[in-house]
Design a protein around this motif. Structure first.
Motif, mmCIF file in Angstrom:
data_model
loop_
_atom_site.group_PDB
_atom_site.id
_atom_site.type_symbol
_atom_site.label_atom_id
_atom_site.label_comp_id
_atom_site.label_asym_id
_atom_site.label_seq_id
_atom_site.Cartn_x
_atom_site.Cartn_y
_atom_site.Cartn_z
ATOM 1 N N ASP A 1 0.783 -1.229 0.000
ATOM 2 C CA ASP A 1 0.000 0.000 0.000
ATOM 3 C C ASP A 1 0.818 1.285 0.000
ATOM 4 O O ASP A 1 0.268 2.363 0.125
ATOM 5 C CB ASP A 1 -0.929 0.016 1.218
ATOM 6 N N LYS A 2 2.151 1.180 -0.125
ATOM 7 C CA LYS A 2 2.989 2.383 -0.075
ATOM 8 C C LYS A 2 4.121 2.313 -1.092
ATOM 9 O O LYS A 2 4.538 1.240 -1.502
ATOM 10 C CB LYS A 2 3.584 2.561 1.329
ATOM 11 N N ILE A 3 4.622 3.485 -1.444
ATOM 12 C CA ILE A 3 5.815 3.627 -2.292
ATOM 13 C C ILE A 3 6.774 4.527 -1.528
ATOM 14 O O ILE A 3 6.387 5.576 -1.009
ATOM 15 C CB ILE A 3 5.483 4.258 -3.655
ATOM 16 N N THR A 4 8.030 4.124 -1.460
ATOM 17 C CA THR A 4 9.030 4.923 -0.760
ATOM 18 C C THR A 4 10.018 5.518 -1.769
ATOM 19 O O THR A 4 10.277 4.936 -2.816
ATOM 20 C CB THR A 4 9.753 4.089 0.324
ATOM 21 N N PHE A 5 10.514 6.673 -1.440
ATOM 22 C CA PHE A 5 11.454 7.410 -2.293
ATOM 23 C C PHE A 5 12.738 7.651 -1.514
ATOM 24 O O PHE A 5 12.696 7.953 -0.323
ATOM 25 C CB PHE A 5 10.871 8.772 -2.678
ATOM 26 N N ASP A 6 13.863 7.532 -2.208
ATOM 27 C CA ASP A 6 15.174 7.795 -1.616
ATOM 28 C C ASP A 6 15.921 8.770 -2.507
ATOM 29 O O ASP A 6 16.029 8.547 -3.717
ATOM 30 C CB ASP A 6 16.007 6.512 -1.528
ATOM 31 N N ILE A 7 16.433 9.823 -1.901
ATOM 32 C CA ILE A 7 17.335 10.750 -2.582
ATOM 33 C C ILE A 7 18.601 10.744 -1.749
ATOM 34 O O ILE A 7 18.610 11.218 -0.611
ATOM 35 C CB ILE A 7 16.729 12.160 -2.697
ATOM 36 N N ILE A 8 19.650 10.165 -2.315
ATOM 37 C CA ILE A 8 20.877 9.914 -1.565
ATOM 38 C C ILE A 8 22.035 10.656 -2.230
ATOM 39 O O ILE A 8 22.177 10.641 -3.454
ATOM 40 C CB ILE A 8 21.177 8.401 -1.507
ATOM 41 N N PHE A 9 22.869 11.261 -1.398
ATOM 42 C CA PHE A 9 23.986 12.056 -1.883
ATOM 43 C C PHE A 9 25.311 11.416 -1.491
ATOM 44 O O PHE A 9 25.428 10.824 -0.428
ATOM 45 C CB PHE A 9 23.899 13.476 -1.301
ATOM 46 N N LYS A 10 26.296 11.560 -2.357
ATOM 47 C CA LYS A 10 27.626 11.021 -2.075
ATOM 48 C C LYS A 10 28.372 11.905 -1.081
ATOM 49 O O LYS A 10 29.088 11.417 -0.221
ATOM 50 C CB LYS A 10 28.410 10.896 -3.383
ATOM 51 N N GLU A 11 28.175 13.205 -1.216
ATOM 52 C CA GLU A 11 28.911 14.169 -0.406
ATOM 53 C C GLU A 11 27.966 14.961 0.496
ATOM 54 O O GLU A 11 26.858 15.319 0.093
ATOM 55 C CB GLU A 11 29.682 15.143 -1.299
ATOM 56 N N LYS A 12 28.436 15.271 1.671
ATOM 57 C CA LYS A 12 27.657 16.051 2.626
ATOM 58 C C LYS A 12 27.299 17.425 2.063
ATOM 59 O O LYS A 12 26.196 17.928 2.282
ATOM 60 C CB LYS A 12 28.432 16.195 3.934
ATOM 61 N N GLU A 13 28.215 18.028 1.340
ATOM 62 C CA GLU A 13 28.005 19.373 0.807
ATOM 63 C C GLU A 13 26.764 19.444 -0.087
ATOM 64 O O GLU A 13 25.932 20.353 0.049
ATOM 65 C CB GLU A 13 29.242 19.836 0.024
ATOM 66 N N GLU A 14 26.619 18.488 -1.003
ATOM 67 C CA GLU A 14 25.461 18.466 -1.893
ATOM 68 C C GLU A 14 24.177 18.224 -1.108
ATOM 69 O O GLU A 14 23.148 18.855 -1.336
ATOM 70 C CB GLU A 14 25.620 17.409 -2.991
ATOM 71 N N TYR A 15 24.246 17.282 -0.164
ATOM 72 C CA TYR A 15 23.092 16.989 0.691
ATOM 73 C C TYR A 15 22.646 18.244 1.437
ATOM 74 O O TYR A 15 21.454 18.584 1.461
ATOM 75 C CB TYR A 15 23.453 15.869 1.672
ATOM 76 N N GLU A 16 23.577 18.948 2.029
ATOM 77 C CA GLU A 16 23.248 20.147 2.805
ATOM 78 C C GLU A 16 22.660 21.247 1.923
ATOM 79 O O GLU A 16 21.764 21.982 2.349
ATOM 80 C CB GLU A 16 24.468 20.657 3.566
ATOM 81 N N LYS A 17 23.166 21.379 0.683
ATOM 82 C CA LYS A 17 22.611 22.376 -0.245
ATOM 83 C C LYS A 17 21.137 22.101 -0.498
ATOM 84 O O LYS A 17 20.304 23.007 -0.455
ATOM 85 C CB LYS A 17 23.363 22.354 -1.582
ATOM 86 N N VAL A 18 20.830 20.848 -0.798
ATOM 87 C CA VAL A 18 19.443 20.490 -1.101
ATOM 88 C C VAL A 18 18.582 20.615 0.151
ATOM 89 O O VAL A 18 17.487 21.184 0.115
ATOM 90 C CB VAL A 18 19.368 19.066 -1.699
ATOM 91 N N LYS A 19 19.081 20.112 1.251
ATOM 92 C CA LYS A 19 18.325 20.160 2.510
ATOM 93 C C LYS A 19 18.001 21.602 2.907
ATOM 94 O O LYS A 19 16.863 21.925 3.232
ATOM 95 C CB LYS A 19 19.132 19.465 3.606
ATOM 96 N N SER A 20 18.993 22.476 2.873
ATOM 97 C CA SER A 20 18.779 23.866 3.299
ATOM 98 C C SER A 20 17.920 24.653 2.307
ATOM 99 O O SER A 20 17.242 25.606 2.696
ATOM 100 C CB SER A 20 20.110 24.572 3.536
#
Length: 106
Positions: free
Chosen positions: A21-40
């Motif tokens: 009954d569900k679909i899950t999504f993952d957006i995973i980053f190799k580097e912290k810098e890219e992750y933080e850009k998207v998150k912020s």
């Protein structure tokens, strides 16, 4: 303002079954810098997920920014159980495409 597509910043953008009954999504980053850009930037948030997928907020069952893995993960409720009549994506593996071209300020 300079931007990059989410698909240029993330190592993995995927969707998959999370039970019948569900679909899950993952957006995973190799580097912290890219992750933080998207998150912020908040271009991926509970609210934007609803808008991007054109679904109501009550269909988003989970939304997590998981810092140890540099990942943003969220889960949506299906309208129909996986594999039932009228289900166009049994494995939930084709639902991530609208996220690939999201512009992220860099």
């Amino acid at each position: 303002m300079k931007t990059k597509k989410l698909s240029e910043l993330a190592k993995t953008v995927r969707s998959k079954n999370a039970g019948t009954d569900k679909i899950t999504f993952d957006i995973i980053f190799k580097e912290k810098e890219e992750y933080e850009k998207v998150k912020s930037s908040k271009v991926i948030s509970r609210e934007t997920v609803g808008k991007i997928l054109n679904i109501s907020q009550d269909r988003i069952s989970d939304f997590v920014e998981y810092d140890p893995a540099f990942a943003i993960k969220f889960t949506i409720k299906r309208l129909k159980p996986s594999g039932s009549a009228g289900d166009g994506d049994i494995f939930g593996a084709q639902q991530y495409a609208p996220f690939l071209d999201i512009e992220v300020p860099v």
